[in-house]
Write an enzyme that holds these catalytic residues in place. Structure first.
Site, PDB file in Angstrom:
ATOM      1  N   LYS A  52       0.842  -1.205   0.000  1.00 49.31           N
ATOM      2  CA  LYS A  52       0.000   0.000   0.000  1.00 49.31           C
ATOM      3  C   LYS A  52       0.876   1.253   0.000  1.00 49.31           C
ATOM      4  O   LYS A  52       0.653   2.197  -0.757  1.00 49.31           O
ATOM      5  CB  LYS A  52      -0.953  -0.025   1.207  1.00 49.31           C
ATOM      6  N   GLN A  96      -4.388  -1.734   9.580  1.00 50.83           N
ATOM      7  CA  GLN A  96      -4.376  -3.059   8.968  1.00 50.83           C
ATOM      8  C   GLN A  96      -4.951  -4.091   9.937  1.00 50.83           C
ATOM      9  O   GLN A  96      -4.566  -4.156  11.102  1.00 50.83           O
ATOM     10  CB  GLN A  96      -2.933  -3.429   8.558  1.00 50.83           C
ATOM     11  N   ASP A 119     -11.025   2.656   4.065  1.00 51.75           N
ATOM     12  CA  ASP A 119     -11.305   1.212   4.053  1.00 51.75           C
ATOM     13  C   ASP A 119     -12.800   0.933   3.913  1.00 51.75           C
ATOM     14  O   ASP A 119     -13.198  -0.204   3.647  1.00 51.75           O
ATOM     15  CB  ASP A 119     -10.811   0.568   5.363  1.00 51.75           C
TER      16      ASP A 119
END
Ligand code: GUN
Length: 293
Positions: A52, A96, A119
């Site tokens: 990412k 994460q 997200d």
């Protein structure tokens, strides 16, 4: 059979974002900035977050990687998130997953401001998605939509069978593919661990989305000839023949299923890269939303 090449499509999406970012910089606008939080030393999470951050730099975004120890307290993590929420320069925040057991995933998700929720996991983002309102789509299902769109795969009136009902993939993709616009207008069946006659249901599918996290679960006897198969699985399986000591397996028995399909995603190189491309799209959007009108 045609491969749905996630690497290729992801590169195309990122190339477009790179151009758009260069245009923003030229016209004096804000540069997109993603903050990623990585807790502990989970090998898979390390790899995903590294990808990412690398994508951010390839496109021309700013990124801030915050590494926190496995034993960080929930309060300290929430304080850090609030700091990022209040930092104007940060456009998108991701933590994460999975998290250490002593930290509430729900509290973490709900602490991130919906305007920075790239997200798409916040209940407000999910609620808006369900109601068809503008919002951030969760990256993996969004990436799958971008892939289907790129290959112009018809979804209208098709029977989509989703295997798995996670908040990250199964549930959101089922909602997104039933919405009243392309890619959508599908008839969606969500299957899970209590589903009876899974084989028969899968055999009725025009499109199968396997997102249950069980290596090579979907076998060729479950697939109708000509079906489109999307494999969301990425499980690390011990493999002494590999230098890393593991290989990555999808949820689909690719070797035997591929020849039956019209289209199929490989693992790796299918949904994985698309997830990152979708996150990059969301980060751009979060930044652009701050532009003075
Ligand atoms: N872990 C597995 N998938 C994801 C994802 O899409 N976002 C985050 N933050 N963590 C994950």
């Amino acid at each position: 059979m045609e491969i749905l090449d996630g690497k290729l499509v992801s590169n195309a999406v990122k190339e477009r974002l790179k151009q758009q970012t260069a245009d923003r910089i030229k016209s004096g606008k804000k540069i997109p900035h993603l903050a990623a939080i990585l807790i502990g030393n989970n090998g898979a999470s390390e790899t995903y977050v590294a990808s990412k951050v690398k994508s951010c730099s390839e496109i021309g975004y700013k990124s801030t990687l915050i590494r926190l120890p496995e034993d960080i307290s929930e309060t300290s993590l929430l304080n850090k998130l609030n700091e990022l929420n209040d930092d104007f320069d940060i456009d998108g925040i991701l933590v994460q997953l999975p998290l250490p057991k002593h930290i509430s995933e729900q509290k973490v998700i709900e602490t991130i401001y919906p305007t920075k929720d790239v997200d798409g996991f916040h209940p407000e983002s999910v609620g808006r998605m369900v109601q068809g309102l503008p919002t951030f789509y969760p990256a993996t299902p969004y990436g799958i939509l971008l892939l289907l769109e790129h290959y112009k795969i018809e979804t209208k009136g098709k029977h989509v069978v989703v295997i798995g009902r996670s908040n990250i993939v199964g549930r959101p993709i089922s909602i997104m593919l039933s919405k009243n616009e392309y890619p959508g207008n599908s008839t969606v069946t969500v299957c899970h661990s209590h589903t009876r006659n899974l084989n028969e249901i899968c055999l009725q599918a025009d499109i199968i989305i396997a997102a249950l996290g069980k290596p090579e679960f979907l076998t060729s006897d479950m697939v109708k000839p000509g079906a489109v198969v999307v494999d969301v699985g990425i499980t690390r399986v011990e493999d002494s023949s590999k230098k890393s000591g593991f290989s990555i397996k999808g949820d689909v028995d690719f070797q035997n299923v591929a020849s039956k399909c019209s289209y199929i995603t490989p693992v790796p190189g299918g949904v994985g890269p698309m997830t990152i491309a979708a996150l990059m799209m969301n980060t751009f959007k979060a930044c652009a939303a701050k532009d003075p009108s």
